[in-house]
Design a protein around this motif. Structure first.
Motif, short mmCIF file in Angstrom:
data_model
loop_
_atom_site.label_atom_id
_atom_site.label_comp_id
_atom_site.label_asym_id
_atom_site.label_seq_id
_atom_site.Cartn_x
_atom_site.Cartn_y
_atom_site.Cartn_z
N CYS A 88 0.87 -1.18 0.00
CA CYS A 88 0.00 0.00 0.00
C CYS A 88 0.90 1.23 0.00
N ALA A 89 0.66 2.14 -0.94
CA ALA A 89 1.45 3.38 -0.98
C ALA A 89 0.53 4.56 -0.83
N LYS A 90 0.93 5.50 0.00
CA LYS A 90 0.18 6.76 0.07
C LYS A 90 0.34 7.43 -1.29
N SER A 91 -0.69 8.16 -1.68
CA SER A 91 -0.78 8.58 -3.09
C SER A 91 0.20 9.67 -3.50
N GLY A 92 0.84 10.35 -2.54
CA GLY A 92 1.80 11.39 -2.92
C GLY A 92 3.20 10.85 -3.15
N GLU A 93 3.39 9.53 -2.90
CA GLU A 93 4.68 8.92 -3.21
C GLU A 93 4.88 8.91 -4.73
N LEU A 94 6.14 8.98 -5.17
CA LEU A 94 6.38 8.87 -6.62
C LEU A 94 6.21 7.41 -7.04
N LEU A 95 5.56 7.21 -8.17
CA LEU A 95 5.37 5.85 -8.68
C LEU A 95 6.72 5.14 -8.82
N ASP A 96 7.73 5.88 -9.29
CA ASP A 96 9.04 5.25 -9.48
C ASP A 96 9.64 4.79 -8.15
N ASP A 97 9.34 5.50 -7.06
CA ASP A 97 9.85 5.07 -5.75
C ASP A 97 9.15 3.78 -5.31
N LEU A 98 7.86 3.65 -5.65
CA LEU A 98 7.15 2.41 -5.32
C LEU A 98 7.74 1.25 -6.13
N VAL A 99 8.05 1.52 -7.41
CA VAL A 99 8.65 0.46 -8.23
C VAL A 99 9.99 0.04 -7.62
N GLU A 100 10.79 1.02 -7.26
CA GLU A 100 12.11 0.71 -6.69
C GLU A 100 11.95 -0.12 -5.41
N TYR A 101 11.02 0.31 -4.57
CA TYR A 101 10.75 -0.41 -3.32
C TYR A 101 10.40 -1.88 -3.62
N SER A 102 9.54 -2.08 -4.64
CA SER A 102 9.05 -3.44 -4.92
C SER A 102 10.14 -4.33 -5.52
#
Ligand code: FAD
Length: 343
Positions: A88-102
């Motif tokens: 779950c990501a809060k919506s103000g996170e950058l999509l690319d940061d979520l990809v990197e995290y995953s």
């Protein structure tokens, strides 16, 4: 709550055009939303939600309303099992940061979960991902979206919505159509990713990149690196060169139209998609400058604001490109980025 007045939309959007917004409020916590919408309702002003402004264009007359800029932060693991994980990501996170995290998460056997690695380096926030069902290099939000949390400014409350309630399609969702436009502020997004690797064949340019380098490891990190390298070689970094979206949507044809197009030598992908970039390139427009807006030499779908002074320069450039493609092929291109405010 941080409220600013008369902020140029040009400062909030990557195309760097647009007159002043009357108010801008930064949303840093979920609880700011009720207060911010109250503020706008009290003053009888419209609202507009902004992430990083990479798919929105400001108009010259500015916006006589309240722009809510999303600064909600946090990425969490919700649960996982033998084969998958929910993030779950809060919506103000950058999509690319979520990809990197995953791609960096330990999955019990190795690093990385698969599902969004091909969305690497797509500019923008997680909250905008469901809005136009972000897609790139063969993956799209729809394939991994589990659910979203939203603030519904019509009913003034938070809601949880499952992915199948969002009517996700090509550049389409309930958030950018009908009375869903502007009604829901997406506060978090939950994606479900798999403990697998992608398997070939890949999206054409990704496949070519991997083949040329004889890469046969398709782990999420390797695919992320490949996509990042391909994008860097042909797409502008909006922080350096002002641009927004892919400026035009691809053209979608029905079966009869697709057959007619193919008979004329026009490429038709996936049964009905004509790449607009190809049409623009074949019309000889790559690298052309119109009213300070330049069609990128590297990717014809990208329109770069070199030295346009106003939205009206952009509108004239758009018309020149749309007309040239229409005259040559009979297809009327449609702009992808949404617009804020008065022309
Ligand atoms: C160089 C470049 C390359 C790009 N490549 C791709 C690509 O490959 N694939 C692709 O799909 N897109 C691409 N885009 C478009 C852009 O990256 C996406 O549309 C991205 O999702 C926009 O995110 P943002 O945070 O900047 O959204 P914004 O531009 O700020 O907003 C976009 C829309 O979403 C709404 N919105 C934003 N946040 C929320 C929220 N929290 N709740 C409700 N509504 C919200 C806004 O009101 C607006 O209507 C590209 C853009 C650029 C400049």
């Amino acid at each position: 709550m941080n409220i600013r007045e008369n902020v140029p939309i040009a400062e909030l959007t990557t195309m760097r055009l647009g007159g002043p917004a009357r108010y801008v409020i930064e949303i840093e916590e979920d609880k700011d939303l009720a207060e911010a919408y109250h503020f706008a309702q009290d003053k009888n002003l419209p609202t507009y939600i902004l992430g990083s402004g990479s798919n929105v264009i400001g108009r010259d007359g500015g916006f006589d309303g309240v722009i809510l800029v999303n600064r909600l932060r946090g990425i969490y693991v919700i649960d996982s099992d033998q084969t998958s994980i929910r993030l779950c990501a809060k919506s103000g996170e950058l999509l690319d940061d979520l990809v990197e995290y995953s791609v960096k998460l330990w999955n019990g056997e190795g690093f990385g979960y698969s599902g969004i690695e091909a969305l690497s380096k797509v500019p923008g926030t997680v909250g905008a991902m469901p809005v136009q069902n972000v897609g790139a290099y063969g993956q799209e939000a729809k394939q991994v979206l589990h659910s979203v949390c939203v603030y519904d400014c019509r009913d003034n409350c938070f809601k949880h919505m499952m992915a199948d309630e969002l009517d996700l399609g090509y550049r389409h969702s309930i958030f950018n159509t009908g009375d869903g436009v502007g009604r829901y502020f997406i506060t978090s997004v939950t994606v479900e990713l798999r403990k697998t690797q992608l398997t070939p064949p890949f999206y054409t340019s990704l496949q070519a990149y991997l083949d040329e380098r004889e890469i046969t490891d398709y782990s999420p990190q390797v695919i992320r690196d490949a996509v990042a390298a391909i994008r860097a070689s042909k797409l502008p970094d909006p922080a350096v060169e002002a641009s927004a979206g892919s400026f035009f949507k691809n053209v979608y044809l029905n079966e009869t139209e697709a057959k007619a197009a193919e008979a004329k030598g026009i490429p038709v992908w996936d049964g009905g998609k004509v790449p607009s970039g190809w049409l623009i390139e074949q019309a000889g427009l790559k690298g052309k400058d119109y009213f300070g807006m330049r069609v990128s030499e590297k990717a014809a779908l990208v329109l770069i604001n070199d030295h346009a002074k106003s939205y009206s320069d952009l509108a004239q450039a758009r018309e020149a490109i749309v007309s040239a493609v229409f005259e040559k092929y009979g297809y009327r291109l449609e702009q992808e980025p949404m617009e804020i405010g008065e022309a």
